[in-house]
Each structure stands twice: as C-alpha cells, then as structure tokens.
Design an enzyme around this catalytic site. Sequence first.
Site, PDB file in Angstrom:
ATOM      1  N   LYS A 112      28.780 -10.249 -31.063  1.00  0.00           N
ATOM      2  CA  LYS A 112      27.428 -10.930 -30.289  1.00  0.00           C
ATOM      3  C   LYS A 112      26.714 -10.720 -30.831  1.00  0.00           C
ATOM      4  O   LYS A 112      26.217 -11.808 -31.447  1.00  0.00           O
ATOM      5  CB  LYS A 112      27.438  -9.614 -29.243  1.00  0.00           C
ATOM      6  CG  LYS A 112      28.705  -9.784 -28.022  1.00  0.00           C
ATOM      7  CD  LYS A 112      28.927  -8.627 -27.280  1.00  0.00           C
ATOM      8  CE  LYS A 112      29.703  -9.049 -26.374  1.00  0.00           C
ATOM      9  NZ  LYS A 112      30.811  -8.281 -26.850  1.00  0.00           N
TER      10      LYS A 112
HETATM   11  C1  LIG Z   1      32.565  -8.756 -26.495  1.00  0.00           C
HETATM   12  C2  LIG Z   1      33.297  -8.373 -27.031  1.00  0.00           C
HETATM   13  C3  LIG Z   1      34.769  -9.511 -26.751  1.00  0.00           C
HETATM   14  C4  LIG Z   1      34.709 -10.275 -25.056  1.00  0.00           C
HETATM   15  O1  LIG Z   1      34.028 -11.404 -25.478  1.00  0.00           O
HETATM   16  P1  LIG Z   1      34.136 -12.091 -24.415  1.00  0.00           P
HETATM   17  O2  LIG Z   1      33.084 -13.755 -25.103  1.00  0.00           O
HETATM   18  O3  LIG Z   1      33.349 -11.596 -23.545  1.00  0.00           O
HETATM   19  O4  LIG Z   1      35.006 -12.725 -23.997  1.00  0.00           O
HETATM   20  C5  LIG Z   1      35.650  -9.017 -27.645  1.00  0.00           C
HETATM   21  N1  LIG Z   1      35.828  -8.353 -28.739  1.00  0.00           N
HETATM   22  C6  LIG Z   1      34.302  -7.509 -28.986  1.00  0.00           C
HETATM   23  C7  LIG Z   1      34.589  -6.481 -29.685  1.00  0.00           C
HETATM   24  C8  LIG Z   1      33.093  -7.482 -28.099  1.00  0.00           C
HETATM   25  O5  LIG Z   1      32.154  -6.850 -28.343  1.00  0.00           O
END
Ligand SMILES: *Cc1c(COP(=O)(O)O)cnc(C)c1O
Length: 464
Positions: A112
């Site tokens: 993120k």
């Molecule tokens: C948020 C997150 C996901 C999922 O990502 P999306 O974009 O919601 O599909 C997967 N792995 C981790 C470690 C995350 O923080």
Amino acid sequence: MRFQSTRGQATELGFDDVLLTGLARDGGLYLPKSWPKRSIDEWRKMRCLSYAQLAAAVTQPFFAGSTVESDVSGVMDAAYKPFDHPAVAPMIQLDSNTWLLELFHGPTLAFKDYALQVVGHLFDRVLSAKNERITIVGATSGDTGSAAIAACAGRDAVDIIILHPKGRVSEVQRRQMTTVDEANVHNVAIDGTFDDCQALVKAMFNDQAFRDDIHLSAVNSINWARIMAQTVYYASAALSLGGPDRPVAFAVPTGNFGNVFAGYCAARMGLPVASFQVGSNRNDILTRYFETGAMTIEGVEPSLSPAMDIQVSSNFERLLFEAYGRDGAAVKRLMDGLWQSGSYTVEDSARDTIASQFRGSRLDDEGTKAVIRSTYKDVGQLIDPHTAVGVHAAQSADLDPSVPKVVMATAHPAKFPDAVEAATGVRPDLPPALANLYDLEERCDELPNDLAKVQAYVRAHSRV
Ligand SMILES: *Cc1c(COP(=O)(O)O)cnc(C)c1O
C-alpha cells in the site's frame, strides 16, 4: 484527462477533483474516460528508466489538466525516496519461470505504500494550489492505517485520524501507527470490532453537514490515484522480464481487487499481459464468482491473511464497467441488486471477457502455512501469508511454461511474524529502519463505540 463514474450518473471530473473526492456522488468509482495507450516501441524505451522515472512516464497522461501536470516527476522522485531498496520494487526468482516482486520496501512494509506515498504528495500539491485543507478519517484492520499515516504525517494541509479496533490489530501494525510522532496524526483505539470502526467512519461520511464542515476525505482503495500509482510496478516487472516483447502473467493475492485491477489498467495501456491469477483466502467471494458467474455475499471469517478478509471486492465494479462496454446503467443495476439481495449474476458476454484474462484460486489457512513452509524449504525465502496465497495462485495457473509468472509479494514477512514462525520455525526480523519499533513511545487515544463522542473528537482535532 477527464474521469467518469462506473454508475454513469455523477458529473465527470478532472484529476485533482477525483483525487480529493474518492467515491463518486452516484456511489460509483472513477475511471479515466479513455486509456492512454502506448506502442510496443514506447514501452521498450521505458526499460532504461529508474522506478520513479518510470512512474512519471507511465502516469503522466492521467495528469493532463491537473495542477500537478508540469511536475509529475518531482512528485514521483519525492514519493519513492524513502523506500529502502534502490530498485524500489526488486524481484527474486523462485523457480525456473516464477518471480517474486517484492512490494514491501516502503515505510510500512506493505504494498500500500507504493500508492499512498504518491497520494500523500499529491494531496500536498493539490491542496496548496487550491489553498484548502482536509481531514482524513479512516478505519483500519491493519495495513491501510499505517500506510496512510506514513503518507500524511507532517503534511501541512492534512489532519489524519485513524480508528482501529482496540486489541484487535497486531502489535507491529499498532506500533507502526501509534509511534508516529507528528502533530497532525491521531490514533484512536475504539472499544469494538473493525466493523464498528468502519460503521463509525461511514456514519461520519453520511452526515453531510459534518462532512462539509471539516472537509472530510478518505484514502481507501476506491481512490483512482491509488490504482494509477499501482500500475507502475506491473510495468516495471514486465519490462525487466522481456516485456513488452513477450507477455508476462501476474499472480495477485486479492482483497478489494484494487491491486489486480491496477494490472488490468496497465494491460489496457498496451502492456502485453498473458493473464491475471487472482488468489483469495477462505473469504473467497471472487473465486466463487469465477466458478459460477454469480457474485454472492457471505459472512467474513478471520484468516492468516487479514488484509484479504473481505465480504465484497469493491474495485471489481471497475472491471464490470469495462466488461459491460462502459454501460453505467447496467453496473448500477448489478450493484443495486447486490445491496438488495446480496447477489448478482454477470451476463455471459461480460463473463467471457473477464474469463479471457482472469482466473481465480483459493487457499485456506492450512494451505497457506504449507506454502510458506515449502517456499522456505525449497528456496530459503520467508514469505508472508498474503504472499503465500499469491504463490499458490501462480502454482495453480494453467499456462504455457514459457510465460514468466510474477507473484506480488504484498507484505514483508516480519509484519506477520507469528504465522511465519508457526509455519517455518523461523521468526523473521524487522528491517533495520524499523528495528527500534518496539522501543518507541506510543501515542493513542481510546474512545467508546459512540458516534457522538468520535465526531466530537474528530472536530476537535481537525484544523480546517
Ligand atoms: C491490502 C492488502 C492486500 C489486498 O489488496 P487489494 O488491493 O485489496 O486486493 C493483500 N495483501 C496485503 C499485505 C495487503 O495489505
């Protein structure tokens, strides 16, 4: 560039307003009106760029008409500076044709950061051009809160208040939020569950007067700017594995479908992609859709990969809009059906379009531990539980063996040390930049699950 809503009724907006608005007024999500397509030769020329330069080159067309348009590369340089690896998103090889794309070199060790660091700088630029301030309020079950705080900490035009369920986020995740020592960052532990936190945030967004008073804004994954920034690492991985001259397949552990949808956007921009392997944990609404053509809501159960414990994948709406030939009214009917009856069924032609590029797979907790264990045994690599779901998605792909597969490693193993240790017997260490996380002082307020009290708190801490 103009942006339109997936439900066809909200007014079209330019980039800056899409950034600040997030969700469209008609309940839909924004998408660019057309895809800026690159030729094979244009992609080839991007091979020699650094990650930040590539980010500027890939995203530049979306900024047409934005106040940021003339300095996209300045934004990208600043956004990727705090990353702890010179390649920003390096790859390691797992077997003869599978690679792990490490998306955990940002400040909070999850993918993120790759989008939110950009969004933080964009907020700064756009708000100072408009001479405005905003108050960001969000609820987190873990990774989003810390990445949003890291992106907004110390920014002059932004106050950020993050609610988390008291005692229900991991210690690493909590400390990543509560040890940030900046006056514009406020953590609140709510005496309740994650759903309670989310309901409080939703109620604040539904209170129009309150929302306008404090210029309430959000940083969840429905924001187009996040998707846009995530397209870059798809290009970066493909270009280092022989793209655009050969197609690459991507395996993506998925919750809200934001990450994998960014890959789809890269493909729409002309990047050759063989397929997207979509990995779910036991909360497998997407896998069930791929099997049946019906999207049907069920309850959420906790798993070893909590960032993927979702009931509905909100970004799938963007893919529906594309697969229905950008028919906003059709998407609105499907989404209305979902909220009324808990289910919708995708019509055959749209289902075929989606199936030509996306495949689903699922992995339960036992399987997740088994993949963490075997990856450690076979290549000596510790992976986190979300990444394990991605590795399984790549392994279960039915693809021409000459197609390289890239697995998105979405979190550093040290973010989920208990699961990794249970599977391998090895406790992963935090990277050096975070090694003192357990020594820093925490700053956090506690509030009951009470809307009036939380709203009063937000008002008191908003400088708008
Ligand atoms: C948020 C997150 C996901 C999922 O990502 P999306 O974009 O919601 O599909 C997967 N792995 C981790 C470690 C995350 O923080």
